[in-house]
Write a protein that holds these residues in place. Structure first.
Motif, PDB file in Angstrom:
ATOM      1  N   ASP A  51       0.848  -1.945   0.364  1.00 32.10           N
ATOM      2  CA  ASP A  51      -0.075   0.371   0.196  1.00 32.10           C
ATOM      3  C   ASP A  51       0.782   1.174   0.280  1.00 32.10           C
ATOM      4  O   ASP A  51       0.902   2.069   0.642  1.00 32.10           O
ATOM      5  N   TYR A 109       0.775   3.591  -1.681  1.00 32.71           N
ATOM      6  CA  TYR A 109       0.023   5.227  -2.445  1.00 32.71           C
ATOM      7  C   TYR A 109      -0.704   5.765  -1.421  1.00 32.71           C
ATOM      8  O   TYR A 109      -1.166   6.205  -1.135  1.00 32.71           O
ATOM      9  N   ASP A 110      -0.317   4.965   0.113  1.00 28.36           N
ATOM     10  CA  ASP A 110      -1.384   5.832   1.744  1.00 28.36           C
ATOM     11  C   ASP A 110       0.141   6.489   1.374  1.00 28.36           C
ATOM     12  O   ASP A 110       1.705   6.564   1.300  1.00 28.36           O
ATOM     13  N   PRO A 154       2.436  10.505  -1.445  1.00 22.84           N
ATOM     14  CA  PRO A 154       2.369   9.139  -1.293  1.00 22.84           C
ATOM     15  C   PRO A 154       4.155   8.390  -0.480  1.00 22.84           C
ATOM     16  O   PRO A 154       5.035   8.796  -1.325  1.00 22.84           O
ATOM     17  N   GLN A 176       0.236   0.003  -5.006  1.00 23.06           N
ATOM     18  CA  GLN A 176      -0.378  -0.053  -5.350  1.00 23.06           C
ATOM     19  C   GLN A 176      -0.642   1.858  -5.848  1.00 23.06           C
ATOM     20  O   GLN A 176      -1.085   2.378  -6.633  1.00 23.06           O
ATOM     21  N   TYR A 177       0.561   2.362  -5.378  1.00 25.02           N
ATOM     22  CA  TYR A 177       0.476   3.722  -6.530  1.00 25.02           C
ATOM     23  C   TYR A 177       1.459   3.116  -8.230  1.00 25.02           C
ATOM     24  O   TYR A 177       0.387   4.182  -8.703  1.00 25.02           O
ATOM     25  N   TYR A 235      -3.202   2.565  -8.853  1.00 20.02           N
ATOM     26  CA  TYR A 235      -3.658   4.086  -8.760  1.00 20.02           C
ATOM     27  C   TYR A 235      -2.930   4.923 -10.015  1.00 20.02           C
ATOM     28  O   TYR A 235      -4.522   5.329 -11.068  1.00 20.02           O
ATOM     29  N   GLN A 241     -13.510   3.684  -9.503  1.00 17.01           N
ATOM     30  CA  GLN A 241     -13.440   4.742  -8.528  1.00 17.01           C
ATOM     31  C   GLN A 241     -14.511   5.649  -8.826  1.00 17.01           C
ATOM     32  O   GLN A 241     -14.934   6.337  -7.899  1.00 17.01           O
ATOM     33  N   TYR A 260      -4.966  13.624  -3.453  1.00 18.13           N
ATOM     34  CA  TYR A 260      -3.182  14.899  -3.401  1.00 18.13           C
ATOM     35  C   TYR A 260      -3.048  15.564  -4.294  1.00 18.13           C
ATOM     36  O   TYR A 260      -3.507  15.360  -5.487  1.00 18.13           O
ATOM     37  N   ASN A 282      -1.568  15.293   0.690  1.00 21.76           N
ATOM     38  CA  ASN A 282      -3.418  15.245   0.636  1.00 21.76           C
ATOM     39  C   ASN A 282      -4.024  15.667   1.578  1.00 21.76           C
ATOM     40  O   ASN A 282      -4.511  15.902   2.525  1.00 21.76           O
ATOM     41  N   LYS A 308      -7.924   9.468  -3.693  1.00 23.88           N
ATOM     42  CA  LYS A 308      -7.696   8.372  -2.864  1.00 23.88           C
ATOM     43  C   LYS A 308      -9.051   8.396  -1.831  1.00 23.88           C
ATOM     44  O   LYS A 308      -9.003   9.105  -1.238  1.00 23.88           O
ATOM     45  N   ASP A 328     -11.449   2.280   0.285  1.00 24.65           N
ATOM     46  CA  ASP A 328     -10.010   1.300  -0.854  1.00 24.65           C
ATOM     47  C   ASP A 328     -10.123   0.036  -0.817  1.00 24.65           C
ATOM     48  O   ASP A 328      -9.779  -0.860  -1.474  1.00 24.65           O
TER      49      ASP A 328
END
Length: 545
Positions: free
Chosen positions: A95, A97-98, A118, A164-165, A168, A177, A203, A210, A242, A248
């Motif tokens: 994960d 993209y968190d 991210p 995930q980056y 997405y 989405q 973002y 974010n 996101k 998610d």
């Protein structure tokens, strides 16, 4: 008016609620909990279906032994399905993209000025963390041989790795989405939120953070204001918008067609993410929630706090592998019910106790029953060789008695255990040396300080230079004399018998070591133990292949 994202407080679940059913329900009549979850999956899906089990984690820091429990649970269910003749695969999802937490950015120089951005945008760091974990999984025999350094596998493999980056940004989830953004109000109702805009974060297209508040949201765009740079812009690419963690997760489950996922019990209690998202599956996606495998915390051997690696310090899977064989590491995680908290440690009690219990378990495997079932879930190796080995206590004792010299300890142990599997014995000696060098020194080599050598050292040097017999030269040595000699050799209050040291190293080497401390303050024998430990670990054959 713009709305800020805010967390909804949930009351703590009672012990009765946590154990009483729902996500925590188990069939305790089956020989192992992994078989229970595998049976549920097999009953839910037709025989031709490839069951997908996800294990996911965020690379905020190096993945520790607590994170590893998530992957082990997925791995064991995967193996249980294989033993049932069912097709399955494990999906490891990073994960990345968190967002970087502001608190972490403030204390970690490597993440300075990355707060709110991210995790993957610090590419070198994220890649290093993920690759380290994948290398550990490969050594564990969990990551298949065909996977590359980033965990990517050819089509048809029973393993997948997603970042995930990448997904997405590549628009992998674009269609779902847009649907989620369109139905934000409905999803908010299902998740018991006041405003659908609370379920998303943008973002910022200007500063990349974010830290935004959404003014207007629909399936085509999100109008927002950035609290960091002050920009007021419109995000039209869904990749910039996101969903919250809960949303998610449901999005990925629906898109990837995930059938099963382990989750910590804090995510499975009443009012938790796994509990609240059931409404999204039932009332929105029209599909059942994946089979959840809840697991307890991983704690250190002392104290009540859980192990957490986001601040650094581990311990890590590599630390376990340094002192344990692969089947024992897996057994540490699989021997207890997944709902139970797990304690791991490297002190003498935890280390030697784990080996004692593992050896008893291995000896029970040929008799069948639950021990045989568990062994088959752990490995495809035969258990026979492990049953021939001396206890780890005996191995550590032999190394101690022979000054940390693996070759001499091995000869001693082979004489006492002639039927021991030689490859596994060498592996156990290597693990014992690694533990002594890193964790056991304080117990077996208590420090004596660096006092000046006295007459006992000089007298023993003179005797050793002319000594030709076995053992050490005889003399009426007092306890204080021995403290002086062992202090010179190892910096300790006591040590292996002088007779053994003289036989193992030879009188000349022992005399040279004493002179090295007397004349230069050096301890070559003491300094050699960690070096031998590292070399033995490198030379020990891998059992993960």
């Amino acid at each position: 008016m713009p709305r800020r994202r805010r967390a909804r407080k949930q009351g703590p679940a009672t012990r009765g609620e946590a154990r009483g059913g729902g996500l925590h329900a188990q069939d305790r009549t089956v020989p192992h909990w992994a078989l229970d979850y595998a049976r549920r999956l097999a009953d839910r899906h037709p025989p031709h279906h490839r069951i997908l089990i996800q294990t996911s984690m965020s690379p905020t820091g190096y993945f520790h032994v607590g994170n590893f429990r998530d992957t082990v649970c997925a791995h064991l269910v995967h193996r249980a399905l294989g033993r049932m003749g069912r097709r399955s695969a494990v999906l490891l999802s990073f994960d990345d993209y968190d967002p970087v937490r502001e608190s972490q950015a403030a204390r970690d120089p490597e993440l300075a000025d990355c707060g709110g951005r991210p995790l993957a945008e610090h590419r070198e760091r994220a890649e290093r963390i993920c690759r380290t974990y994948l290398a550990e999984l490969r050594e564990m025999g969990i990551l298949p041989a065909e996977a590359d350094a980033d965990g990517r596998t050819p089509p048809g493999s029973d393993w997948e790795t997603h970042y995930q980056y990448e997904r997405y940004r590549a628009g992998e989830y674009r269609e779902i989405q847009r649907r989620y953004q369109r139905d934000a109000a409905r999803l908010a109702t299902l998740l018991r939120k006041d405003d659908g805009r609370d379920l998303f974060a943008v973002y910022c297209r200007q500063c990349g953070r974010n830290t935004t508040e959404i003014h207007r949201l629909d399936e085509r765009a999100a109008r927002y204001r950035c609290l960091s740079c002050g920009a007021e812009l419109t995000a039209r690419d869904p990749a910039d918008v996101k969903p919250s963690w809960a949303l998610d997760w449901t999005l990925r489950v629906a898109h990837e067609r995930i059938d099963c996922e382990p989750a910590g019990q804090d995510h499975c209690s009443a009012g938790s993410t796994m509990d609240r998202t059931r409404a999204v599956y039932d009332g929105y996606l029209g599909s059942p929630q994946p089979v959840i495998v809840p697991y307890g915390l991983v704690r250190g051997e002392r104290g009540g706090g859980k192990i957490s690696g986001s601040l650094g310090g581990g311990p890590y899977v590599g630390d376990l592998l340094a002192v344990h064989p692969v089947p024992l590491v897996l057994w540490l995680y699989a021997r207890r019910n997944c709902l139970a908290d797990l304690r791991l440690g490297f002190g003498p009690g935890a280390f030697l106790g784990a080996y004692d219990e593992f050896d008893r378990f291995v000896r029970a495997v040929p008799g069948g029953g639950r021990a045989r079932v568990l062994w088959d879930l752990l490995t495809d190796e035969r258990p026979d060789g492990y049953g021939t080995l001396p206890r780890m206590r005996s191995v550590v004792g032999a190394l101690y008695a022979h000054g940390g010299t693996a070759e001499a300890a091995r000869r001693h142990l082979v004489a006492l255990h002639p039927g021991a599997d030689r490859v596994l014995l060498d592996e156990r000696i290597g693990h014992a040396l690694a533990w002594l060098a890193r964790y056991g020194r304080g117990r077996y080599w208590p420090a004596a300080g660096d006092g000046p050598p006295g007459p006992a050292v000089g007298l023993l040097v003179e005797q050793l230079r002319v000594h030709t017999g076995t053992g050490a030269p005889r003399a009426g040595r007092t306890r204080e004399d021995f403290r002086e000699i062992y202090g010179a050799l190892f910096g300790t209050e006591h040590g292996p018998r002088l007779d053994t040291l003289a036989d193992v190293f030879g009188p000349a080497v022992l005399a040279d070591a004493l002179e090295a401390y007397r004349d230069r303050g050096e301890r070559p024998l003491c300094e050699g133990v960690p070096a031998r430990s590292d070399r033995a670990r490198q030379e020990a054959p891998s059992r993960a292949s």
